[in-house]
Motif scaffolding. Sequence first.
Motif, PDB file in Angstrom:
ATOM      1  N   MET A   1      70.339 -18.823  12.038  1.00 13.89           N
ATOM      2  CA  MET A   1      71.453 -18.168  11.347  1.00 13.89           C
ATOM      3  C   MET A   1      71.555 -18.631   9.898  1.00 13.89           C
ATOM      4  SD  MET A   1      74.399 -18.063  14.267  1.00 13.89           S
ATOM      5  CE  MET A   1      74.190 -19.707  14.922  1.00 13.89           C
ATOM      6  N   THR A   2      70.565 -19.386   9.422  1.00  9.39           N
ATOM      7  CA  THR A   2      70.564 -19.868   8.047  1.00  9.39           C
ATOM      8  C   THR A   2      69.474 -19.155   7.252  1.00  9.39           C
ATOM      9  OG1 THR A   2      68.971 -21.637   8.445  1.00  9.39           O
ATOM     10  CG2 THR A   2      71.297 -22.166   8.811  1.00  9.39           C
ATOM     11  N   VAL A   3      69.544 -19.331   5.970  1.00  6.87           N
ATOM     12  CA  VAL A   3      68.498 -18.808   5.089  1.00  6.87           C
ATOM     13  C   VAL A   3      67.905 -20.003   4.363  1.00  6.87           C
ATOM     14  CG1 VAL A   3      68.005 -17.355   3.092  1.00  6.87           C
ATOM     15  CG2 VAL A   3      69.696 -16.621   4.790  1.00  6.87           C
ATOM     16  N   GLY A   4      66.607 -20.151   4.439  1.00  3.96           N
ATOM     17  CA  GLY A   4      65.945 -21.179   3.662  1.00  3.96           C
ATOM     18  C   GLY A   4      65.442 -22.394   4.413  1.00  3.96           C
ATOM     19  N   ILE A   5      65.985 -22.700   5.591  1.00 10.14           N
ATOM     20  CA  ILE A   5      65.490 -23.892   6.288  1.00 10.14           C
ATOM     21  C   ILE A   5      64.996 -23.619   7.701  1.00 10.14           C
ATOM     22  CG2 ILE A   5      66.909 -25.488   4.934  1.00 10.14           C
ATOM     23  CD1 ILE A   5      68.669 -25.825   7.444  1.00 10.14           C
ATOM     24  N   GLN A   6      65.015 -22.370   8.119  1.00  5.25           N
ATOM     25  CA  GLN A   6      64.594 -22.034   9.480  1.00  5.25           C
ATOM     26  C   GLN A   6      63.167 -22.516   9.754  1.00  5.25           C
ATOM     27  OE1 GLN A   6      64.842 -17.874  10.367  1.00  5.25           O
ATOM     28  NE2 GLN A   6      63.622 -18.054  12.195  1.00  5.25           N
ATOM     29  N   THR A   7      62.247 -22.195   8.882  1.00  2.38           N
ATOM     30  CA  THR A   7      60.853 -22.596   9.066  1.00  2.38           C
ATOM     31  C   THR A   7      60.729 -24.112   9.032  1.00  2.38           C
ATOM     32  OG1 THR A   7      60.102 -20.535   8.078  1.00  2.38           O
ATOM     33  CG2 THR A   7      58.511 -22.334   8.160  1.00  2.38           C
ATOM     34  N   ALA A   8      61.443 -24.737   8.100  1.00  2.00           N
ATOM     35  CA  ALA A   8      61.370 -26.196   7.984  1.00  2.00           C
ATOM     36  C   ALA A   8      61.950 -26.882   9.226  1.00  2.00           C
ATOM     37  CB  ALA A   8      62.105 -26.657   6.731  1.00  2.00           C
ATOM     38  N   VAL A   9      63.000 -26.335   9.798  1.00  2.00           N
ATOM     39  CA  VAL A   9      63.589 -26.925  11.007  1.00  2.00           C
ATOM     40  C   VAL A   9      62.604 -26.830  12.168  1.00  2.00           C
ATOM     41  CG1 VAL A   9      65.401 -26.638  12.755  1.00  2.00           C
ATOM     42  CG2 VAL A   9      66.000 -26.636  10.332  1.00  2.00           C
ATOM     43  N   ASN A  10      61.971 -25.676  12.332  1.00  3.27           N
ATOM     44  CA  ASN A  10      60.993 -25.523  13.417  1.00  3.27           C
ATOM     45  C   ASN A  10      59.797 -26.438  13.203  1.00  3.27           C
ATOM     46  OD1 ASN A  10      62.010 -23.429  15.304  1.00  3.27           O
ATOM     47  ND2 ASN A  10      62.154 -22.274  13.421  1.00  3.27           N
ATOM     48  N   ALA A  11      59.340 -26.539  11.963  1.00  2.61           N
ATOM     49  CA  ALA A  11      58.224 -27.440  11.667  1.00  2.61           C
ATOM     50  C   ALA A  11      58.641 -28.892  11.889  1.00  2.61           C
ATOM     51  CB  ALA A  11      57.740 -27.238  10.231  1.00  2.61           C
ATOM     52  N   SER A  12      59.861 -29.229  11.496  1.00  2.00           N
ATOM     53  CA  SER A  12      60.363 -30.597  11.692  1.00  2.00           C
ATOM     54  C   SER A  12      60.417 -30.957  13.172  1.00  2.00           C
ATOM     55  CB  SER A  12      61.761 -30.748  11.091  1.00  2.00           C
ATOM     56  OG  SER A  12      61.721 -30.594   9.705  1.00  2.00           O
ATOM     57  N   ALA A  13      60.823 -29.997  13.983  1.00  8.07           N
ATOM     58  CA  ALA A  13      60.841 -30.240  15.429  1.00  8.07           C
ATOM     59  C   ALA A  13      59.434 -30.535  15.932  1.00  8.07           C
ATOM     60  CB  ALA A  13      61.434 -29.043  16.163  1.00  8.07           C
ATOM     61  N   GLY A  14      58.450 -29.838  15.393  1.00  9.40           N
ATOM     62  CA  GLY A  14      57.064 -30.099  15.769  1.00  9.40           C
ATOM     63  C   GLY A  14      56.570 -31.436  15.263  1.00  9.40           C
ATOM     64  N   VAL A  15      56.862 -31.726  13.994  1.00  6.29           N
ATOM     65  CA  VAL A  15      56.440 -32.997  13.411  1.00  6.29           C
ATOM     66  C   VAL A  15      57.075 -34.165  14.161  1.00  6.29           C
ATOM     67  CG1 VAL A  15      56.631 -34.451  11.345  1.00  6.29           C
ATOM     68  CG2 VAL A  15      55.946 -32.059  11.122  1.00  6.29           C
ATOM     69  N   ALA A  16      58.343 -34.003  14.541  1.00  6.96           N
ATOM     70  CA  ALA A  16      59.044 -35.059  15.283  1.00  6.96           C
ATOM     71  C   ALA A  16      58.626 -35.101  16.751  1.00  6.96           C
ATOM     72  CB  ALA A  16      60.554 -34.836  15.178  1.00  6.96           C
ATOM     73  N   ARG A  17      57.743 -34.202  17.132  1.00  9.50           N
ATOM     74  CA  ARG A  17      57.257 -34.094  18.508  1.00  9.50           C
ATOM     75  C   ARG A  17      58.394 -33.921  19.511  1.00  9.50           C
ATOM     76  NH1 ARG A  17      52.077 -34.298  18.748  1.00  9.50           N
ATOM     77  NH2 ARG A  17      50.796 -35.457  17.325  1.00  9.50           N
ATOM     78  N   MET A  18      59.330 -33.030  19.151  1.00  8.34           N
ATOM     79  CA  MET A  18      60.386 -32.686  20.101  1.00  8.34           C
ATOM     80  C   MET A  18      59.694 -32.131  21.344  1.00  8.34           C
ATOM     81  SD  MET A  18      63.470 -29.889  19.736  1.00  8.34           S
ATOM     82  CE  MET A  18      64.442 -30.820  18.581  1.00  8.34           C
ATOM     83  N   PRO A  19      60.066 -32.596  22.532  1.00 14.88           N
ATOM     84  CA  PRO A  19      59.409 -32.110  23.745  1.00 14.88           C
ATOM     85  C   PRO A  19      59.520 -30.583  23.877  1.00 14.88           C
ATOM     86  CG  PRO A  19      60.812 -33.995  24.236  1.00 14.88           C
ATOM     87  CD  PRO A  19      61.090 -33.610  22.818  1.00 14.88           C
ATOM     88  N   VAL A  20      58.437 -29.972  24.309  1.00 16.33           N
ATOM     89  CA  VAL A  20      58.384 -28.515  24.439  1.00 16.33           C
ATOM     90  C   VAL A  20      59.470 -28.011  25.383  1.00 16.33           C
ATOM     91  CG1 VAL A  20      56.958 -26.551  25.144  1.00 16.33           C
ATOM     92  CG2 VAL A  20      55.928 -28.452  23.941  1.00 16.33           C
ATOM     93  N   GLN A  21      59.753 -28.758  26.448  1.00 16.96           N
ATOM     94  CA  GLN A  21      60.772 -28.313  27.411  1.00 16.96           C
ATOM     95  C   GLN A  21      62.171 -28.332  26.804  1.00 16.96           C
ATOM     96  OE1 GLN A  21      58.621 -30.787  27.836  1.00 16.96           O
ATOM     97  NE2 GLN A  21      59.475 -32.511  28.945  1.00 16.96           N
ATOM     98  N   ARG A  22      62.376 -29.025  25.706  1.00 19.83           N
ATOM     99  CA  ARG A  22      63.654 -28.974  24.984  1.00 19.83           C
ATOM    100  C   ARG A  22      63.591 -27.942  23.874  1.00 19.83           C
ATOM    101  NH1 ARG A  22      65.938 -34.355  23.011  1.00 19.83           N
ATOM    102  NH2 ARG A  22      67.859 -33.165  23.086  1.00 19.83           N
TER     103      ARG A  22
END
Length: 150
Positions: free
Chosen positions: A72-93
């Motif tokens: 629901m934001t403009v400008g950080i959606q891609t960065a948030v998803n990439a950050s979740a990947g970089v932080a190795r957020m578990p796939v099941q979460r």
Amino acid sequence: MDWLKDAPFGWAFAFLFLLSMARANTTYWLGRGIAAGVKHTRFQHVLTGPIYQRAERFIQRWGIFAIPLSFMTVGIQTAVNASAGVARMPVQRYLPAAVVGCLIWATIYSTVGMAVIYAWMALGWQWIVAGALVLAITTLAWIRYRRQNS
């Protein structure tokens, strides 16, 4: 462009949902894939840049809810998803949060977004071009302003 006006809501929603899922998951997996290797390359500045840091603060503040909220934001959606990947957020979460976010995004763009597109199409091509130019000029001015003040 009659095919666009004739598109049923369900098909438009499904297309936008799948498009969003593909983009979010691609970004997440790219983040996971490059996390370890990029720290020792010339691309390390990407992980320490202002957009990435803003995305990390967003994730730290909102936790798992950062993923659907970012849609629901403009400008950080891609960065948030990439950050979740970089932080190795578990796939099941990550995956359930991404599904919720993609449903939100598809809802917004298949309703309000399509209404804006239909309204612009009704105005004629010259107004579409004028609107695109105003948007481009505004975006470039904003980027220049942000670079000078950071």
